[in-house]
Design an enzyme around this catalytic site. Sequence first.
Site, PDB file in Angstrom:
ATOM      1  N   ASP A  51     -29.530 -11.592  30.515  1.00 58.24           N
ATOM      2  CA  ASP A  51     -29.021 -12.607  31.429  1.00 58.24           C
ATOM      3  C   ASP A  51     -29.418 -12.242  32.864  1.00 58.24           C
ATOM      4  O   ASP A  51     -29.701 -11.074  33.160  1.00 58.24           O
ATOM      5  CB  ASP A  51     -27.482 -12.690  31.327  1.00 58.24           C
ATOM      6  CG  ASP A  51     -26.907 -13.862  32.121  1.00 58.24           C
ATOM      7  OD1 ASP A  51     -25.734 -13.791  32.529  1.00 58.24           O
ATOM      8  OD2 ASP A  51     -27.639 -14.859  32.351  1.00 58.24           O
ATOM      9  N   ASN A  52     -29.443 -13.210  33.760  1.00 58.52           N
ATOM     10  CA  ASN A  52     -29.576 -12.984  35.204  1.00 58.52           C
ATOM     11  C   ASN A  52     -30.877 -12.343  35.655  1.00 58.52           C
ATOM     12  O   ASN A  52     -30.880 -11.574  36.624  1.00 58.52           O
ATOM     13  CB  ASN A  52     -28.425 -12.098  35.713  1.00 58.52           C
ATOM     14  CG  ASN A  52     -27.081 -12.554  35.275  1.00 58.52           C
ATOM     15  OD1 ASN A  52     -26.404 -11.892  34.500  1.00 58.52           O
ATOM     16  ND2 ASN A  52     -26.685 -13.736  35.736  1.00 58.52           N
ATOM     17  N   LYS A  76     -27.153  -4.835  36.582  1.00 58.53           N
ATOM     18  CA  LYS A  76     -28.580  -5.203  36.435  1.00 58.53           C
ATOM     19  C   LYS A  76     -29.520  -3.991  36.554  1.00 58.53           C
ATOM     20  O   LYS A  76     -30.588  -3.989  35.977  1.00 58.53           O
ATOM     21  CB  LYS A  76     -28.943  -6.302  37.428  1.00 58.53           C
ATOM     22  CG  LYS A  76     -27.960  -7.476  37.413  1.00 58.53           C
ATOM     23  CD  LYS A  76     -27.639  -7.978  35.987  1.00 58.53           C
ATOM     24  CE  LYS A  76     -26.384  -8.841  35.961  1.00 58.53           C
ATOM     25  NZ  LYS A  76     -25.878  -9.097  34.595  1.00 58.53           N
ATOM     26  N   ASP A  91     -26.077  -7.940  29.718  1.00 58.29           N
ATOM     27  CA  ASP A  91     -25.387  -8.721  30.754  1.00 58.29           C
ATOM     28  C   ASP A  91     -24.475  -7.814  31.568  1.00 58.29           C
ATOM     29  O   ASP A  91     -23.428  -8.244  32.069  1.00 58.29           O
ATOM     30  CB  ASP A  91     -24.596  -9.865  30.098  1.00 58.29           C
ATOM     31  CG  ASP A  91     -24.135 -10.905  31.122  1.00 58.29           C
ATOM     32  OD1 ASP A  91     -23.183 -11.652  30.823  1.00 58.29           O
ATOM     33  OD2 ASP A  91     -24.715 -10.949  32.228  1.00 58.29           O
TER      34      ASP A  91
HETATM   35  C1  LIG Z   1     -25.965 -11.505  44.710  1.00 57.52           C
HETATM   36  C2  LIG Z   1     -25.248 -12.014  43.465  1.00 57.52           C
HETATM   37  C3  LIG Z   1     -24.030 -11.445  43.061  1.00 57.52           C
HETATM   38  C4  LIG Z   1     -23.375 -11.911  41.927  1.00 57.52           C
HETATM   39  C5  LIG Z   1     -23.960 -12.948  41.202  1.00 57.52           C
HETATM   40  C6  LIG Z   1     -23.273 -13.469  40.022  1.00 57.52           C
HETATM   41  C7  LIG Z   1     -23.460 -12.739  38.717  1.00 57.52           C
HETATM   42  C8  LIG Z   1     -23.734 -13.529  37.608  1.00 57.52           C
HETATM   43  C9  LIG Z   1     -23.831 -12.914  36.358  1.00 57.52           C
HETATM   44  O1  LIG Z   1     -24.100 -13.664  35.248  1.00 57.52           O
HETATM   45  C10 LIG Z   1     -23.673 -11.546  36.206  1.00 57.52           C
HETATM   46  O2  LIG Z   1     -23.790 -11.017  34.952  1.00 57.52           O
HETATM   47  C11 LIG Z   1     -23.384 -10.764  37.337  1.00 57.52           C
HETATM   48  C12 LIG Z   1     -23.159  -9.295  37.244  1.00 57.52           C
HETATM   49  O3  LIG Z   1     -23.180  -8.610  38.256  1.00 57.52           O
HETATM   50  N1  LIG Z   1     -22.877  -8.814  36.044  1.00 57.52           N
HETATM   51  C13 LIG Z   1     -22.519  -7.421  35.899  1.00 57.52           C
HETATM   52  C14 LIG Z   1     -21.586  -7.304  34.713  1.00 57.52           C
HETATM   53  C15 LIG Z   1     -20.768  -6.283  34.584  1.00 57.52           C
HETATM   54  C16 LIG Z   1     -19.838  -6.178  33.411  1.00 57.52           C
HETATM   55  O4  LIG Z   1     -20.321  -5.190  32.500  1.00 57.52           O
HETATM   56  C17 LIG Z   1     -19.556  -3.987  32.631  1.00 57.52           C
HETATM   57  N2  LIG Z   1     -20.531  -2.907  32.747  1.00 57.52           N
HETATM   58  C18 LIG Z   1     -21.404  -2.726  33.745  1.00 57.52           C
HETATM   59  N3  LIG Z   1     -22.220  -1.693  33.482  1.00 57.52           N
HETATM   60  C19 LIG Z   1     -21.837  -1.199  32.279  1.00 57.52           C
HETATM   61  C20 LIG Z   1     -22.300  -0.120  31.481  1.00 57.52           C
HETATM   62  N4  LIG Z   1     -23.320   0.643  31.879  1.00 57.52           N
HETATM   63  N5  LIG Z   1     -21.706   0.093  30.296  1.00 57.52           N
HETATM   64  C21 LIG Z   1     -20.698  -0.695  29.892  1.00 57.52           C
HETATM   65  N6  LIG Z   1     -20.204  -1.730  30.611  1.00 57.52           N
HETATM   66  C22 LIG Z   1     -20.770  -1.970  31.806  1.00 57.52           C
HETATM   67  C23 LIG Z   1     -18.688  -4.177  33.862  1.00 57.52           C
HETATM   68  O5  LIG Z   1     -17.475  -3.453  33.740  1.00 57.52           O
HETATM   69  C24 LIG Z   1     -18.467  -5.688  33.827  1.00 57.52           C
HETATM   70  O6  LIG Z   1     -17.519  -6.066  32.866  1.00 57.52           O
HETATM   71  C25 LIG Z   1     -23.283 -11.364  38.598  1.00 57.52           C
HETATM   72  C26 LIG Z   1     -25.164 -13.502  41.600  1.00 57.52           C
HETATM   73  C27 LIG Z   1     -25.815 -13.056  42.751  1.00 57.52           C
HETATM   74 MG   LIG Z   2     -24.533 -12.444  33.573  1.00 52.66          MG
END
Ligand SMILES: Cc1ccc(Cc2cc(O)c(O)c(C(=O)NC/C=C/[C@H]3O[C@@H](n4cnc5c(N)ncnc54)[C@H](O)[C@@H]3O)c2)cc1
Ligand SMILES: [Mg+2]
Length: 208
Positions: free
Chosen positions: A163-164, A144, A141
């Site tokens: 997820d997603n 992506k 999660d």
């Molecule tokens: C166009 C659009 C935009 C947003 C949404 C809505 C939407 C709905 C959702 O359920 C989503 O999960 C998301 C989403 O983008 N999630 C990314 C989540 C990141 C978290 O994980 C952390 N992280 C990211 N890469 C790493 C990594 N390598 N190692 C360790 N931690 C990492 C970050 O520090 C954050 O804590 C977005 C829907 C559509």
């Molecule tokens: Mg998510």
Amino acid sequence: TRSTRPQRLLAAVQKNATRGDPRSVVKAIDEFCRYTEWAMNVGDEKGCILDSVVSEVNPATVLELGTYCGYSTVRIATLLPPDAKLITLEFNPDFAVIARQVIAWAGQEEKVHLVEGSSGDLIPKMKEQFGVKSFDLVFLDHWKDRYLPDAKLMEAGSVLLADNVICPGSPDYLDYVRNSPKYRSQYFKSHLEYTKVEDGLEKSVFLG
Ligand SMILES: Cc1ccc(Cc2cc(O)c(O)c(C(=O)NC/C=C/[C@H]3O[C@@H](n4cnc5c(N)ncnc54)[C@H](O)[C@@H]3O)c2)cc1
Ligand SMILES: [Mg+2]
């Protein structure tokens, strides 16, 4: 300076949830995100699918990629037996600070090990650092575009739940797990948390 969304989410948990009661923490976050301020937790609808997969796999070891505020961390930990272990990776220190407090408020610290750092760096070190060579369940999660490279780092027998896979989407990951002979993949149709937009979870069983 203005508070951050994770800080406001934590304040809602501390105000509305009962300390030590994980279900009340999950409910407080879902209410905050539905009625006050949307946040990217897996949410209540997809959360029920997550719960059913966790219960079915009944994992002794779980890896979560992307803790954020700890919502799914608490959901998963609550379903694990006392001796099970959930390792959750989060590379944003500000989010990690919030997640630790959410996990503590839910009384789940014993089962959860939050490790600060990036999945790409930490996954290869899992064996030597935590003595875990493979996980029974991995919940993806995080960003992506990291799903596929990280899945490839973990091809050692486990169930992947992502997820997603529709929104925001992870097309390269989906194509890989659905067409690789190494996986049996299944899509659980749902909605983007707290909205009517289609989204879903993809469960992929590693066949070795
Ligand atoms: C166009 C659009 C935009 C947003 C949404 C809505 C939407 C709905 C959702 O359920 C989503 O999960 C998301 C989403 O983008 N999630 C990314 C989540 C990141 C978290 O994980 C952390 N992280 C990211 N890469 C790493 C990594 N390598 N190692 C360790 N931690 C990492 C970050 O520090 C954050 O804590 C977005 C829907 C559509
Ligand atoms: Mg998510």
